[in-house]
Design an enzyme around this catalytic site. Structure first.
Site, short mmCIF file in Angstrom:
data_model
loop_
_atom_site.label_atom_id
_atom_site.label_comp_id
_atom_site.label_asym_id
_atom_site.label_seq_id
_atom_site.Cartn_x
_atom_site.Cartn_y
_atom_site.Cartn_z
N ASP A 13 0.81 -1.23 0.00
CA ASP A 13 0.00 0.00 0.00
C ASP A 13 0.83 1.27 0.00
O ASP A 13 0.43 2.29 0.55
CB ASP A 13 -0.97 0.02 1.21
N LYS A 16 1.88 2.02 -5.17
CA LYS A 16 2.42 1.42 -6.41
C LYS A 16 1.48 1.69 -7.59
O LYS A 16 1.93 2.03 -8.68
CB LYS A 16 2.60 -0.10 -6.23
N GLY A 40 -4.52 -4.36 -3.69
CA GLY A 40 -5.51 -3.31 -3.93
C GLY A 40 -4.75 -2.08 -4.36
O GLY A 40 -4.07 -1.47 -3.56
N HIS A 41 -4.81 -1.76 -5.65
CA HIS A 41 -4.03 -0.64 -6.18
C HIS A 41 -5.00 0.46 -6.61
O HIS A 41 -5.87 0.23 -7.43
CB HIS A 41 -3.16 -1.10 -7.35
N GLN A 223 1.90 -6.12 -3.10
CA GLN A 223 2.39 -6.27 -1.73
C GLN A 223 3.69 -5.46 -1.54
O GLN A 223 3.86 -4.45 -2.21
CB GLN A 223 2.61 -7.75 -1.37
P1 GDP Z 1 -0.74 0.26 -3.55
O1 GDP Z 1 -1.33 -1.00 -3.03
O2 GDP Z 1 0.74 0.34 -3.32
O3 GDP Z 1 -1.09 0.54 -4.99
O4 GDP Z 1 -1.38 1.43 -2.69
P2 GDP Z 1 -2.94 1.60 -2.29
O5 GDP Z 1 -3.68 2.09 -3.47
O6 GDP Z 1 -3.45 0.39 -1.59
O7 GDP Z 1 -2.82 2.69 -1.14
C1 GDP Z 1 -2.29 3.95 -1.39
C2 GDP Z 1 -3.37 5.01 -1.07
O8 GDP Z 1 -2.77 6.28 -1.07
C3 GDP Z 1 -4.46 5.07 -2.11
O9 GDP Z 1 -5.65 5.44 -1.48
C4 GDP Z 1 -3.98 6.17 -3.06
O10 GDP Z 1 -5.04 6.80 -3.75
C5 GDP Z 1 -3.34 7.10 -2.08
N1 GDP Z 1 -2.21 7.90 -2.56
C6 GDP Z 1 -1.23 7.54 -3.43
N2 GDP Z 1 -0.31 8.54 -3.51
C7 GDP Z 1 -0.73 9.52 -2.68
C8 GDP Z 1 -0.20 10.77 -2.28
O11 GDP Z 1 0.86 11.19 -2.68
N3 GDP Z 1 -0.93 11.49 -1.37
C9 GDP Z 1 -2.10 11.05 -0.86
N4 GDP Z 1 -2.72 11.82 0.03
N5 GDP Z 1 -2.63 9.87 -1.20
C10 GDP Z 1 -1.94 9.11 -2.08
P1 IMO Z 2 -0.90 -4.20 -2.18
O1 IMO Z 2 -0.48 -4.74 -3.52
C1 IMO Z 2 -0.89 -4.64 2.14
C2 IMO Z 2 -1.07 -8.71 3.74
C3 IMO Z 2 -2.31 -9.13 4.48
C4 IMO Z 2 -1.72 -10.09 5.49
C5 IMO Z 2 -0.62 -10.78 4.68
C6 IMO Z 2 -1.01 -12.13 4.10
O2 IMO Z 2 -2.20 -3.49 -2.21
O3 IMO Z 2 0.20 -3.43 -1.56
P2 IMO Z 2 -2.54 -12.84 2.05
O4 IMO Z 2 -4.00 -12.61 1.80
O5 IMO Z 2 -1.67 -12.27 0.99
O6 IMO Z 2 -2.21 -14.25 2.37
O7 IMO Z 2 -2.24 -12.02 3.42
O8 IMO Z 2 -0.28 -9.89 3.64
N1 IMO Z 2 -1.28 -8.19 2.37
C7 IMO Z 2 -1.17 -6.90 2.04
N2 IMO Z 2 -0.94 -5.82 2.80
N3 IMO Z 2 -1.01 -4.51 0.81
C8 IMO Z 2 -1.20 -5.60 0.03
O9 IMO Z 2 -1.19 -5.54 -1.31
C9 IMO Z 2 -1.32 -6.86 0.64
N4 IMO Z 2 -1.55 -8.11 0.19
C10 IMO Z 2 -1.49 -8.92 1.25
O10 IMO Z 2 -2.94 -8.05 5.09
O11 IMO Z 2 -1.10 -9.36 6.52
MG MG Z 3 -2.87 -1.62 -1.77
#
Ligand code: GDP
Ligand code: IMO
Ligand code: MG
Length: 427
Positions: A13, A16, A40-41, A223
């Site tokens: 998270d 990416k 979850g991207h 991840q």
């Molecule tokens: P990922 O799994 O690495 O793709 O990241 P996620 O999408 O799960 O979580 C990142 C969160 O931060 C999302 O809600 C994005 O919309 C948000 N986000 C990404 N870059 C920025 C930033 O520079 N500032 C803020 N405030 N939010 C951001």
């Molecule tokens: P993105 O791509 C954050 C975590 C779960 C749990 C552990 C194992 O959005 O960054 P799993 O279901 O993979 O067997 O769970 O890994 N986890 C993540 N945490 N971002 C993710 O993906 C994750 N995918 C799995 O919360 O701790």
């Molecule tokens: Mg994510």
């Protein structure tokens, strides 16, 4: 060679999806090589939000080919739901390719994920319950069912039958749970097979030929480094290899075909699920970060645990991934703190650790050693150049570069695609 791997440098998270979407406008191919719809991207374009789980984050760019590689565990139901959502938003999805070698997630994988978590009790991992671990277990046990099997109804019937028999013994005898019905699953999945057939390809060839033709290829990590099965906080990890090395196997390319490795780094630290977290803040500061950063999971909606930046972790990520550059994300979230802290090393008893320890028992004894910097109060979300950033934000960035030993080439100041400051072009 214009190939760049994008890897999460903490516990996932990090942002990416946003970086991939930003770069995808210049990329010919985006490739996912590990994990599944546990990811979850989030992409935000012109204020509209898209949450992707299995479909690569280049999908908003109609010219980009989006590859779901052989290292993925593929949930057809999840995939088709995601596809339908994108199509409802008029997003063209014809440029998606699914590896014929990817393993398929079945209802018994999800059920076994949930049952195993329940059985772990207080030692639960906090998985996403998407069936990721059980599907990879079948793969390593060499009984998994792959996309190429699903494409042939007779081979699929034979393999599924064996799997249902084996899984029913486990759910019945170990968990006392309800057994699975072969016919129901077989028919459901034959339907999926027809819906995905046109996307299925030998994706290793697609990626190889793109690279050979000098095309720009992005490898999209899911991840993060600390969730890597080998290099993460085992057993509180996922069942794949989110580190840069994972792309070679997971996309089917030689390691010498990946030129640059960009570490996606959050300006602080978060984690979802269980497991140790040295800089975690269970206080008002942690709550403030969670609120300002809207730190709730994209896949499960869970509140993310929040803490200060941990340079021990990111230095570790720099080493094990071979980071050539950093994209520093969510810097805007740190506005409004009098001081901001960076953990430079850990104190374990009377020892000072600069390297991330293997043993979780040791990690549990570690206290963060912080360096405190002055904060800033300016809203960064409208800033477009590095020069505009407040002096204290620049000092914060410089401190991270010094402690990690890698340049911060990109700074993100908001979730929107446009809220991106580029100091050095990645391609
Ligand atoms: P990922 O799994 O690495 O793709 O990241 P996620 O999408 O799960 O979580 C990142 C969160 O931060 C999302 O809600 C994005 O919309 C948000 N986000 C990404 N870059 C920025 C930033 O520079 N500032 C803020 N405030 N939010 C951001
Ligand atoms: P993105 O791509 C954050 C975590 C779960 C749990 C552990 C194992 O959005 O960054 P799993 O279901 O993979 O067997 O769970 O890994 N986890 C993540 N945490 N971002 C993710 O993906 C994750 N995918 C799995 O919360 O701790
Ligand atoms: Mg994510």
């Amino acid at each position: 060679m214009k190939t760049v791997a994008i890897v999460g440098s903490q516990w996932g998270d990090e942002g990416k999806g946003k970086v991939i979407d930003y770069l995808a406008t210049q990329a010919d191919v985006v490739v996912r090589g590990q994990g599944g719809n546990n990811a979850g991207h989030t992409l935000v374009v012109d204020g509209k939000k898209y949450a992707l789980h299995l479909i690569p984050s280049g999908v908003l760019n109609p010219e980009t080919i989006n590859v779901i590689g052989n290292g993925i565990v593929f949930d057809p139901k999840g995939f088709l739901e995601e596809l339908a959502k994108l199509n409802a938003d008029n997003i063209d999805t014809k440029n998606i390719k699914i590896s014929d070698r990817a393993h398929v997630i079945f209802p018994y994988h999800k059920e076994l994920d949930a049952l195993a978590e329940e059985a772990r009790g207080d030692n639960k991992i906090g998985t996403t319950k998407k069936g990721i671990g059980p599907c990879y277990m079948d793969k390593t046990e060499r009984s998994g069912i792959r996309i190429c099997d699903l494409m042939d109804k007779d081979i699929f019937a034979k393999k599924l039958k064996a799997q249902i028999d084996a899984k029913n013994k486990i759910v019945k005898n170990i968990y006392g749970a309800e057994e699975f019905d072969f016919d129901a699953i077989y028919n459901e999945y034959l339907g999926y097979a027809e819906q995905i057939r046109s996307y299925v390809d030998d994706t290793s060839v697609v990626v190889y030929e793109a690279i050979k033709a000098g095309k720009k290829v992005l490898f999209e990590g899911a991840q993060g480094t600390l969730l890597d099965l080998d290099l993460g906080t085992y057993p509180f990890v996922t069942s794949s290899h989110p580190t840069s090395g994972g792309f070679s196997v997971g996309a089917g390319v030689g390691p010498n075909m990946i030129k640059d490795v960009v570490g996606i780094v959050k300006s602080y630290t978060t984690r979802v699920g269980e497991g140790p977290f040295v800089t975690e803040l269970n206080d008002e500061t942690g709550d403030k970060i969670r609120t300002q950063g809207r730190e709730f999971g994209t896949t499960t909606g869970r509140a993310r645990r929040c803490g200060w930046f941990d340079a021990v972790i990111v230095r570790y990520a720099a080493r094990v991934n071979g980071l050539t550059s950093i994209s520093l994300m969510l810097l805007d979230v740190l506005t409004g703190f009098d001081t901001v802290k960076i953990c430079t090393s850990y104190k374990m008893g009377d020892k000072v650790l600069r390297e991330f320890p293997a043993s979780l028992e040791d990690l549990a004894k570690c206290e963060p050693i912080y360096e405190e910097l002055e904060g800033w109060s300016e809203d960064l979300t409208g800033m477009e150049t590095y020069e505009e950033l407040p002096e204290n934000a620049k000092k914060y960035i410089a401190k991270i570069e010094e402690l990690v030993g890698v340049n911060v080439d990109m700074v993100s100041v908001g979730p929107n695609r446009a809220q991106t400051i580029v100091r050095k072009n990645i391609f």
